[in-house]
Design a protein around this motif. Structure first.
Motif, short mmCIF file in Angstrom:
data_model
loop_
_atom_site.label_atom_id
_atom_site.label_comp_id
_atom_site.label_asym_id
_atom_site.label_seq_id
_atom_site.Cartn_x
_atom_site.Cartn_y
_atom_site.Cartn_z
N GLU A 22 -105.85 26.19 -4.27
CA GLU A 22 -107.14 26.67 -4.87
C GLU A 22 -107.80 25.49 -5.14
O GLU A 22 -109.33 25.61 -5.63
CB GLU A 22 -106.94 27.17 -6.14
CG GLU A 22 -106.04 26.92 -7.28
CD GLU A 22 -104.71 27.32 -7.12
OE1 GLU A 22 -103.98 27.43 -5.96
OE2 GLU A 22 -103.84 27.73 -8.20
N ASP A 23 -107.55 24.16 -4.98
CA ASP A 23 -108.24 23.18 -5.15
C ASP A 23 -109.12 22.81 -3.79
O ASP A 23 -110.07 21.95 -3.73
CB ASP A 23 -107.69 21.74 -5.42
CG ASP A 23 -106.91 21.78 -6.87
OD1 ASP A 23 -105.77 21.26 -6.99
OD2 ASP A 23 -107.72 22.44 -7.84
N THR A 24 -108.87 23.34 -2.74
CA THR A 24 -109.51 23.43 -1.43
C THR A 24 -111.08 23.41 -1.82
O THR A 24 -111.16 24.49 -2.04
CB THR A 24 -108.75 24.28 -0.51
OG1 THR A 24 -107.71 24.01 -0.28
CG2 THR A 24 -109.70 24.22 0.96
N THR A 78 -116.74 26.26 -2.49
CA THR A 78 -116.32 26.81 -1.53
C THR A 78 -117.21 27.70 -0.98
O THR A 78 -118.15 28.05 -1.62
CB THR A 78 -115.11 27.42 -1.93
OG1 THR A 78 -115.53 28.28 -3.08
CG2 THR A 78 -114.02 26.46 -2.36
N SER A 136 -109.63 23.77 -15.25
CA SER A 136 -108.74 24.02 -14.18
C SER A 136 -108.10 23.02 -13.71
O SER A 136 -107.31 22.81 -12.89
CB SER A 136 -109.46 24.82 -12.97
OG SER A 136 -110.56 24.03 -12.67
N SER A 145 -100.50 25.28 1.57
CA SER A 145 -99.19 25.70 0.81
C SER A 145 -97.94 25.69 1.48
O SER A 145 -98.02 25.11 2.42
CB SER A 145 -99.54 27.27 0.57
OG SER A 145 -99.70 27.97 1.57
N LYS A 202 -103.22 21.96 -5.50
CA LYS A 202 -103.15 23.42 -5.40
C LYS A 202 -104.28 23.83 -4.16
O LYS A 202 -104.95 23.14 -4.26
CB LYS A 202 -103.10 24.02 -6.63
CG LYS A 202 -102.46 23.53 -7.78
CD LYS A 202 -102.95 24.24 -9.15
CE LYS A 202 -102.20 23.87 -10.38
NZ LYS A 202 -102.51 24.88 -11.50
#
Length: 124
Positions: free
Chosen positions: A89-91, A40, A63, A124, A87
């Motif tokens: 946060e996996d972006t 990221t 994770s 989300s 999720k």
């Protein structure tokens, strides 16, 4: 000339699934351990999953354990990353990498060959 080409990224809602593929132009694909990493903006590239030459050894970042599965098809020179229960946060941009070793390592600097990356966005 070694080429790794990722595909399968995209936009998905939280809880959804994606399957990433990485096609390798390696004449001896089965002699390479393969890894998936993600990155990221502003952060270092992070290990996601790795698989040994034969596929008998697989390891995962904490994770993603239980949600992601790495596999390979040595007849097709391709490694896959099945991602379930995604999720936000996996972006990240997901990269595949090849290392001329028997077992995968979690250290990105150990991999000499990299793909161009594919974007995964989880809303989300």
């Amino acid at each position: 000339q070694v080429q790794l080409v990722e595909s399968g990224g995209g936009l998905v809602q939280a809880g959804g699934s994606l399957r990433l593929s990485c096609a390798a132009s390696l004449s001896t694909f089965s002699s390479y351990a393969m890894g998936w990493f993600r990155q990221t903006p502003g952060k270092e590239r992070a290990f996601v999953a790795g698989i040994s030459r034969s596929g008998g050894i697989r390891n995962y970042a904490d994770s993603v354990k239980g949600r992601f599965t790495i596999s390979r098809d040595n007849t097709k020179n391709t490694v896959y990353l099945q991602m379930n229960s995604l999720k936000p946060e996996d972006t990240a941009v997901y990269y595949c990498a090849a290392d001329h070793e028997m077992e995968p390592t979690t250290i990105p600097q150990r991999y000499p060959y990299w793909g161009q990356g594919t974007q995964v966005t989880v809303s989300s």
